[in-house]
Motif scaffolding. Structure first.
Motif, PDB file in Angstrom:
ATOM      1  N   VAL A 268      50.296  35.447  50.977  1.00  0.00           N
ATOM      2  CA  VAL A 268      49.166  36.203  50.448  1.00  0.00           C
ATOM      3  C   VAL A 268      49.664  37.387  49.629  1.00  0.00           C
ATOM      4  N   ALA A 269      50.637  38.117  50.188  1.00  0.00           N
ATOM      5  CA  ALA A 269      51.176  39.291  49.497  1.00  0.00           C
ATOM      6  C   ALA A 269      51.904  38.897  48.218  1.00  0.00           C
ATOM      7  N   VAL A 270      52.725  37.836  48.279  1.00  0.00           N
ATOM      8  CA  VAL A 270      53.490  37.402  47.103  1.00  0.00           C
ATOM      9  C   VAL A 270      52.549  36.922  45.993  1.00  0.00           C
ATOM     10  N   TYR A 271      51.539  36.140  46.372  1.00  0.00           N
ATOM     11  CA  TYR A 271      50.601  35.612  45.372  1.00  0.00           C
ATOM     12  C   TYR A 271      49.786  36.743  44.741  1.00  0.00           C
ATOM     13  N   SER A 272      49.320  37.685  45.553  1.00  0.00           N
ATOM     14  CA  SER A 272      48.521  38.790  45.043  1.00  0.00           C
ATOM     15  C   SER A 272      49.334  39.659  44.090  1.00  0.00           C
ATOM     16  N   LEU A 273      50.568  39.961  44.477  1.00  0.00           N
ATOM     17  CA  LEU A 273      51.438  40.762  43.604  1.00  0.00           C
ATOM     18  C   LEU A 273      51.814  39.983  42.347  1.00  0.00           C
ATOM     19  N   GLY A 274      52.003  38.661  42.501  1.00  0.00           N
ATOM     20  CA  GLY A 274      52.315  37.825  41.346  1.00  0.00           C
ATOM     21  C   GLY A 274      51.209  37.878  40.307  1.00  0.00           C
ATOM     22  N   ILE A 275      49.958  37.894  40.767  1.00  0.00           N
ATOM     23  CA  ILE A 275      48.826  38.017  39.846  1.00  0.00           C
ATOM     24  C   ILE A 275      48.826  39.402  39.191  1.00  0.00           C
ATOM     25  N   SER A 276      49.094  40.434  39.996  1.00  0.00           N
ATOM     26  CA  SER A 276      49.104  41.807  39.470  1.00  0.00           C
ATOM     27  C   SER A 276      50.159  41.988  38.385  1.00  0.00           C
ATOM     28  N   PHE A 277      51.325  41.373  38.594  1.00  0.00           N
ATOM     29  CA  PHE A 277      52.422  41.480  37.630  1.00  0.00           C
ATOM     30  C   PHE A 277      52.386  40.363  36.586  1.00  0.00           C
ATOM     31  N   LYS A 278      51.300  39.563  36.611  1.00  0.00           N
ATOM     32  CA  LYS A 278      51.106  38.473  35.648  1.00  0.00           C
ATOM     33  C   LYS A 278      52.212  37.419  35.716  1.00  0.00           C
ATOM     34  N   LYS A 279      52.697  37.195  36.931  1.00  0.00           N
ATOM     35  CA  LYS A 279      53.668  36.125  37.164  1.00  0.00           C
ATOM     36  C   LYS A 279      53.020  34.899  37.794  1.00  0.00           C
ATOM     37  N   GLU A 280      51.781  35.050  38.233  1.00  0.00           N
ATOM     38  CA  GLU A 280      51.004  33.959  38.803  1.00  0.00           C
ATOM     39  C   GLU A 280      49.667  33.872  38.081  1.00  0.00           C
ATOM     40  N   THR A 281      49.122  32.671  37.991  1.00  0.00           N
ATOM     41  CA  THR A 281      47.812  32.461  37.379  1.00  0.00           C
ATOM     42  C   THR A 281      46.741  32.460  38.463  1.00  0.00           C
ATOM     43  N   PHE A 282      45.685  33.216  38.245  1.00  0.00           N
ATOM     44  CA  PHE A 282      44.604  33.254  39.234  1.00  0.00           C
ATOM     45  C   PHE A 282      43.891  31.908  39.281  1.00  0.00           C
TER      46      PHE A 282
END
Length: 352
Positions: A121-135
């Motif tokens: 949850v933390a990795v995915y949420s931060l990934g979205i914040s840093f634009k490394k993950e797609t929502f």
């Protein structure tokens, strides 16, 4: 259909790497709990323990990299790059280890493992914040289900301690940020660190960062604890287990995949919960298990989705390579046919 000896051997080796990693990770967690818990070894100095680990790992890493030259250092690691990219990662690693080890003083091993389920949850949420993950709405819904499961497990915890939960959640947040920063700062720069070079560069930095809170919070208490004598056997074997765990991570991820380690981590968590309940005699309530069961299903689905995404990417890559191969073969065939036609016309001309 019988499996070939080569396939059986490969599967057996993969399972061996998984077993080694689970055993060492299990040993480090239980060993740290034994040392830090006031009811067991009763040495409640988590910063000191972490610094001992970092000093031991730094020394062995330096020996392997600089003296024995088993592993080569990163040639592009300049001082400016180190200060800008590696030092922040070292600071986050220091905070993560400090907080996670401190949590063992206040929480049971089983409940800590349940709280660690929040890592995706933390990795995915931060990934979205840093634009490394797609929502993605379905992925976010899965993250919510994991969070809900952990919340239920926390509600049913018999030995709930608010400060301990704060420490463990802080450790999860710092570790997740560290993992995202590794992807942003190191991977994007084309630098890949294995566990030996990671310890070589990060562990000394981590030791330095920990020295400040140690001087303020633990050093005065250690000076007053005149009855304490440093047990070389206990702390030496504990540090050796921590170093060996880093090597096991390298073997497991290098010979299998990071996803395999995630799946193995779920198995390890259940083993630790069972051990905490049966051997350490920590209380595990039905609400604990129900909540963690929900979180477990969410993590399992997350790993399954990642596996499917990896397979799809691999198939697309293979199809693209195959298409390229077919096009190349077609070109070669056309060239061959054209060449044969020219030779035929040439021979016809010669006969005429």
């Amino acid at each position: 259909m019988a499996l070939s000896k080569e396939v059986v051997k490969k599967v057996a080796i993969s399972y061996a790497y998984v077993a080694i990693w689970i055993s060492l990770s299990f040993a480090v967690i239980v060993y740290n709990k034994y040392i830090l818990d006031p009811k067991l070894y009763n040495w409640p100095f988590p910063i000191s323990l972490t610094m001992i680990h970092m000093a031991f790992c730094s020394s062995l890493a330096y020996l392997l990299v600089r003296v024995l030259q088993v592993v080569e250092p990163v040639t592009t690691m300049t001082r400016e790059f180190y200060l800008k990219n590696v030092v922040p990662i070292g600071a986050l690693y220091a905070l993560s280890l400090w907080f996670s080890n401190s949590a063992y003083i206040y929480l049971s091993v089983s409940f800590i493992q349940m709280l660690k389920a929040l890592m995706p949850v933390a990795v995915y949420s931060l990934g979205i914040s840093f634009k490394k993950e797609t929502f993605r709405s379905n992925t976010m819904a899965n993250m919510v289900s994991i969070t809900l499961g952990v919340a239920i497990a926390a509600y049913g915890e018999a030995q709930f301690n608010g400060f301990g939960v704060f420490l463990q959640l802080g450790a999860v947040a710092f570790e997740a940020t560290r993992l995202v920063l590794i992807q942003i700062l190191l991977t994007s720069a084309g630098i890949k660190l294995n566990p030996i070079t990671s310890l070589y560069y990060v562990a000394p930095c981590c030791f330095v960062f920990l020295s400040l809170p140690w001087a303020v919070m633990e050093m005065p208490r250690l000076i007053q604890t005149s009855s304490f004598h440093f047990d070389l056997l206990v702390f030496g074997t504990n540090s050796l287990c921590a170093f060996a765990l880093n090597l096991a991570v390298f073997l497991l991820v290098g010979k299998t995949s990071a996803l395999t380690m995630n799946v193995a981590g779920v198995v390890k968590d259940w083993l630790l919960i069972a051990f905490s309940w049966s051997v350490i005699k920590d209380t595990v309530t039905p609400v604990n298990l129900f909540g963690y069961g929900i979180a477990f299903l969410g993590v399992a689905y997350y790993n399954h989705a990642k596996l499917q995404a990896m397979k799809a990417a691999e198939e697309a890559k293979t199809a693209k390579a195959g298409q390229g191969g077919d096009e190349e073969a077609g070109k070669l065939l056309e060239e061959k046919e054209s060449k044969n036609g020219e030779e035929y016309e040439k021979k016809s001309d010669e006969k005429n």
